[in-house]
Design an enzyme around this catalytic site. Structure first.
Site, PDB file in Angstrom:
ATOM      1  CB  SER A 281       8.755   4.175  -6.274  1.00  0.00           C
ATOM      2  OG  SER A 281       8.337   4.256  -4.912  1.00  0.00           O
ATOM      3  CG  ASP A 282       4.103   9.102  -6.973  1.00  0.00           C
ATOM      4  OD1 ASP A 282       4.030   9.445  -5.780  1.00  0.00           O
ATOM      5  OD2 ASP A 282       3.572   9.760  -7.886  1.00  0.00           O
ATOM      6  CG  HIS A 283       2.629   7.305  -1.091  1.00  0.00           C
ATOM      7  ND1 HIS A 283       1.840   6.251  -0.698  1.00  0.00           N
ATOM      8  CD2 HIS A 283       3.035   7.916   0.047  1.00  0.00           C
ATOM      9  CE1 HIS A 283       1.763   6.228   0.621  1.00  0.00           C
ATOM     10  NE2 HIS A 283       2.483   7.231   1.100  1.00  0.00           N
ATOM     11  N   GLY A 284       3.754   4.230  -2.913  1.00  0.00           N
ATOM     12  CA  GLY A 284       3.132   2.920  -3.016  1.00  0.00           C
ATOM     13  C   GLY A 284       3.179   2.290  -4.395  1.00  0.00           C
TER      14      GLY A 284
END
Length: 763
Positions: A281-284
């Site tokens: 996933s990308d950040h958060g």
């Protein structure tokens, strides 16, 4: 046992403790080895492998060490020294399963040596040059103990308002796909397990560059046909090249966030494309599923992500908190957890970490005394690549190259800014090690000429913009304002310019203006710099504009008023030397634009390979009731593929080896290229194809090949391109990739507009 003993010794464990722990004798049999590990792991340990944690950002280092010892972390990012990474790997090997972690970082266009930004690399139109930059990045990153880079960034971008346009390689699926393939191979080398290679994690999957309105993190709504034809090919090229990782985008696609998109991650990526690496996933992004409005709480967000195919949760809290309960309730099957764990462990296996967890970290005695030592940089390579990335947009009356004599006035807020020279996402690059244009000119001139310098203006006089740009930087303010009044600064620059023989004005954007979260509503150079340029123009001195920017800008004034315009993007550690090489003619510029420059923000999107319409505007004919804007000339200010040289080139008419192409066959298209000028130089010969009739509307033309050719003054060379049926295929309304019979036009030129034409028939 010997191998286990060595691993234990490096981890600070005793032989007895190793012998008592779970282990697999099948180390050289990847599927069996990973299956054996998974069989021995507890649910808590499995979930730990699915967590990708930012050092310092998500949790303090002390807690990370405890989490690693407990087997609760699968990988980390944002540490870039072997000294920092070694204790964390040692902690991971003290866990019950002794599974190593991997270390990742955003090495996008350089690690310690910074190369030109993505648009700059693409402007070289030279895959060997681009590959050389990627190989250096891998060598430097791996030497700092890194195993993975969150790159290449291959999002097609046709809206330059989007700040992340700077990171990518432009607007064209063919060119971006070729670069995507090249960068993956350069990062991973002969094998991602090699000590001097890093695993590529292609991003942002998918369609991130098509966010509505060019506004970062916005929605994407796109037809499947356009998706498959224009935006997906670069990601697939990276996967086909063997990319070990995929970073999933933050945007939604047709109403479904990418991080919860089963079609995207399961059907397309894994089933259709055969990807068997790790999906991050990308950040958060998983927690953001709640703000997208598709998950009511963290539990549901974690469930959606793991079922969609997100193997690792970046900056994770939700997988750790919610997956145990989801498995206990039966909402998530243990098989789904095992599948994700298998991908994570497989990536680590491919990195070579199970054979040697310290493969890239090495021994403490071999750590560099100074991680920022000059000896660790690859300056020669950076200068060579930067020289190839520079695009000459205007050169009236042969203003360039400049002579190394007289007095040169260097003006502008970017002329002596080392941090801006590096551009966005400059990894571990150190600003003070980058060469500014001022330093580059001084080094080139020596005592042959006088160089005078004045700032002339701030980047912007808008306090809101300054506050925002400085907020983006976590360490210290990057946009530092000169406290003098704008009038005082302009007057100083003008007075100096009047005493000079030529003015070199270095203007454009600060690097933070072309960055993540830096979308713009205007493509103009900030007003403070516009005022400076207009005042300099009034001096009557030759005016050379050196642009530094991460997106196409509105250059109408520059085109009409400057004597020369040089697009340098953000050109990296050796940027100042490379630009000086071009300005003084030690390098004949050969760069070509990988993205169209619109005349105004109102023309967006402007891209060369747009679909045909029923009422096309035709230059030179009445515009009434045609597809056009009536307030200004139509078409881009500078087209895709455009770029000048200090010499002149001439193309012959197109020659085709056959008037027809049989099914499964091919033909050759060729032209004769001649350097008709007085200087040696290179240019890029570009091949475009246009299908005249098809079952669906097709683009006006599509890039299908290019060759960068160097010729001595007066030299002639034949340039050949091979066309095959595969090159004529497109995605039809049924989402099938087909080549339909009919007439095709071949166009060969030195940019996308000025072309020579030929014609053949696909039988």
């Amino acid at each position: 046992m010997k191998r286990l003993f060595m691993l234990g010794l490096m981890a600070g464990l005793s032989l007895q403790s190793i012998a008592a722990e779970p282990r697999s004798p099948l180390l050289d049999d990847k599927p069996a080895f990973i299956a054996s590990l998974i069989e021995q792991m507890t649910l808590e340990e499995k979930i730990g492998q699915l967590r990708l944690i930012s050092i310092g950002g998500d949790m303090p280092r002390e807690r990370i060490l405890d989490e690693l010892k407990a087997g609760h972390i699968g990988g980390t990012f944002n540490t870039v020294t072997r000294h920092d990474n070694r204790p964390m790997q040692q902690a991971a090997l003290r866990s019950r399963m002794k599974i190593p972690i991997f270390f990742a970082y955003d090495v996008v266009h350089g690690h310690r040596t910074i190369f030109p930004i993505g648009l700059g690399l693409a402007s070289s139109w030279d895959l060997d040059t681009i590959a050389s930059s990627g190989r250096v990045q891998a060598i430097e990153a791996s030497a700092d103990g890194l195993d993975m880079t969150f790159a290449p960034m291959v999002d097609i971008s046709r809206d330059p308002r989007w700040g992340r346009t700077s990171e990518g390689f432009g607007e064209d699926p063919y060119l971006v796909s070729e670069i995507a393939r090249t960068m993956v191979q350069a990062y991973q080398g002969q094998s991602p397990a090699a000590p001097d290679s890093v695993t590529a994690s292609v991003k942002h999957f998918a369609l991130y560059g098509a966010v509505e309105g060019g506004r970062d993190y916005n929605v994407v709504d796109m037809s499947p046909m356009r998706m498959h034809q224009d935006y997906l090919p670069p990601y697939q090229a990276a996967i086909d090249a063997g990319a070990g990782g995929v970073m999933v985008a933050l945007n939604s696609i047709n109403g479904v966030p990418a991080s919860a998109n089963t079609w995207l991650l399961q059907d397309l990526l894994r089933r259709d494309w055969g990807f068997d690496g790790v999906a991050l996933s990308d950040h958060g992004a998983i927690s953001e599923l709640m703000r997208h409005g598709v998950a009511k709480d963290g539990r549901e967000a974690a469930k959606l992500a793991i079922k969609a195919g997100i193997d690792m949760s970046m900056a994770d809290s939700l997988y750790r908190e919610e997956l145990p309960g989801l498995v206990a309730s039966g909402e998530v099957g243990i098989g789904e957890i095992d599948t994700a764990v298998r991908e994570v462990l497989g990536a680590k296996y491919d990195m070579g970490l199970f054979h040697d967890p310290f493969r890239r970290i090495g021994l403490a005695k071999d750590d560099p005394v100074d991680v920022n030592a000059e000896s660790r940089l690859h300056r020669e390579a950076a200068r060579a690549v930067a020289r190839e990335s520079i695009v000459l947009l205007e050169n009236k009356g042969q203003t360039l190259p400049l002579q190394k004599r007289g007095t040169i006035a260097l003006v502008g807020p970017l002329a002596d800014s080392p941090v801006d020279m590096m551009g966005s996402w400059s990894a571990a690059g150190v600003a003070k090690q980058s060469v500014t244009l001022r330093q580059g000119l001084l080094d080139a001139l020596g005592d042959k000429a006088v160089l005078r310098h004045a700032r002339g203006a701030n980047i912007t006089d808008d306090p809101h913009m300054v506050e925002y740009l400085n907020f983006l930087n976590w360490d210290k303010p990057e946009v530092v304002q000169d406290s003098r009044s704008p009038e005082t600064m302009v007057a100083e620059a003008v007075a100096m310019a009047k005493q000079a023989d030529v003015i070199v004005a270095t203007v454009g954007e600060s690097r933070g203006m072309s960055h993540e979260a830096s979308s713009r509503t205007s493509l103009q150079i900030p007003k403070s710099q516009q005022a400076l340029l207009k005042a300099l123009k009034k001096t009557g001195k030759p005016l050379v504009l050196v642009l530094m920017n991460g997106r196409p800008l509105d250059l109408n004034w520059a085109k009409a008023n400057a004597d020369a315009v040089v697009e340098t993007w953000f050109s990296g550690t050796e940027g100042g030397h490379a630009i000086a090489d071009v300005l003084f003619g030690d390098q004949n510029p050969a760069g070509k634009l990988p993205i169209s420059f619109p005349r105004s923000v109102g023309q967006i999107p402007t891209y060369y390979n747009h679909l045909r319409v029923g009422r096309p505007y035709v230059e030179g004919k009445p515009g009434n009731y045609t597809s056009q804007y009536f307030e200004e000339p139509n078409g881009p200010l500078y087209p895709f593929g455009y770029g000048l040289s200090y010499t002149d080139f001439e193309l012959s008419e197109v020659r085709l080896s056959s008037p027809s192409m049989p099914r499964g066959g091919g033909l050759e298209a060729s032209v004769t290229l001649k350097n008709t000028g007085s200087r040696d130089g290179a240019t890029v010969v570009q091949l475009y194809v246009r299908g005249e009739v098809a079952s669906v509307i097709r683009p006006v033309k599509e890039l299908k090949g290019f060759r960068k050719v160097f010729l001595k003054a007066g030299e002639t060379r034949e340039v050949r391109f091979k066309l095959e049926e595969q090159d004529l295929k497109f995605v039809n309304a049924q989402l099938e990739r087909v080549a339909e019979p009919g007439v095709f036009e071949v166009q060969i030129g030195l940019d996308s507009e000025q072309v020579k034409r030929g014609q053949f028939t696909l039988l």
